[in-house]
Design a protein around this motif. Sequence first.
Motif, mmCIF file in Angstrom:
data_model
loop_
_atom_site.group_PDB
_atom_site.id
_atom_site.type_symbol
_atom_site.label_atom_id
_atom_site.label_comp_id
_atom_site.label_asym_id
_atom_site.label_seq_id
_atom_site.Cartn_x
_atom_site.Cartn_y
_atom_site.Cartn_z
ATOM 1 N N ILE A 190 -2.812 -0.451 2.632
ATOM 2 C CA ILE A 190 -3.271 -0.165 1.269
ATOM 3 C C ILE A 190 -4.672 -0.711 1.053
ATOM 4 O O ILE A 190 -4.936 -1.886 1.278
ATOM 5 C CB ILE A 190 -2.295 -0.749 0.233
ATOM 6 N N ARG A 191 -5.568 0.169 0.596
ATOM 7 C CA ARG A 191 -6.953 -0.220 0.307
ATOM 8 C C ARG A 191 -7.046 -0.779 -1.107
ATOM 9 O O ARG A 191 -7.611 -1.832 -1.331
ATOM 10 C CB ARG A 191 -7.864 0.986 0.455
ATOM 11 N N LYS A 192 -6.489 -0.059 -2.106
ATOM 12 C CA LYS A 192 -6.506 -0.491 -3.502
ATOM 13 C C LYS A 192 -5.278 0.042 -4.211
ATOM 14 O O LYS A 192 -4.744 1.076 -3.838
ATOM 15 C CB LYS A 192 -7.732 0.050 -4.238
ATOM 16 N N ILE A 207 8.329 -4.975 2.369
ATOM 17 C CA ILE A 207 6.905 -5.009 2.670
ATOM 18 C C ILE A 207 6.366 -6.433 2.603
ATOM 19 O O ILE A 207 6.749 -7.206 1.723
ATOM 20 C CB ILE A 207 6.131 -4.055 1.742
ATOM 21 N N THR A 208 5.540 -6.771 3.573
ATOM 22 C CA THR A 208 4.918 -8.094 3.626
ATOM 23 C C THR A 208 3.442 -7.965 3.248
ATOM 24 O O THR A 208 2.897 -6.867 3.186
ATOM 25 C CB THR A 208 5.006 -8.689 5.041
ATOM 26 N N GLN A 209 2.787 -9.092 3.043
ATOM 27 C CA GLN A 209 1.360 -9.075 2.724
ATOM 28 C C GLN A 209 0.562 -8.465 3.870
ATOM 29 O O GLN A 209 -0.392 -7.720 3.648
ATOM 30 C CB GLN A 209 0.855 -10.488 2.424
ATOM 31 N N GLU A 210 0.942 -8.730 5.097
ATOM 32 C CA GLU A 210 0.258 -8.156 6.258
ATOM 33 C C GLU A 210 0.335 -6.621 6.241
ATOM 34 O O GLU A 210 -0.645 -5.932 6.516
ATOM 35 C CB GLU A 210 0.856 -8.686 7.551
ATOM 36 N N GLN A 211 1.481 -6.096 5.880
ATOM 37 C CA GLN A 211 1.645 -4.647 5.808
ATOM 38 C C GLN A 211 0.814 -4.057 4.670
ATOM 39 O O GLN A 211 0.201 -3.002 4.831
ATOM 40 C CB GLN A 211 3.122 -4.298 5.651
#
Length: 47
Positions: A22-24, A13-17
């Motif tokens: 994911i909201r929180k 998983i990347t930050q973009e994904q």
Amino acid sequence: MRQVIRFSHIESITQEQVDTFIRKIYVYKDKRVEIEWNFKKNGIWES
């Protein structure tokens, strides 16, 4: 759905994904983790 198809080949998983899906994320003292998803299912926010 376009976002799911766009990332369907992922192996990590990347930050973009994370920002897309994911909201929180809640982390509790008793080591539970709750994810609030960034999409709705049947008009209800998924978590």
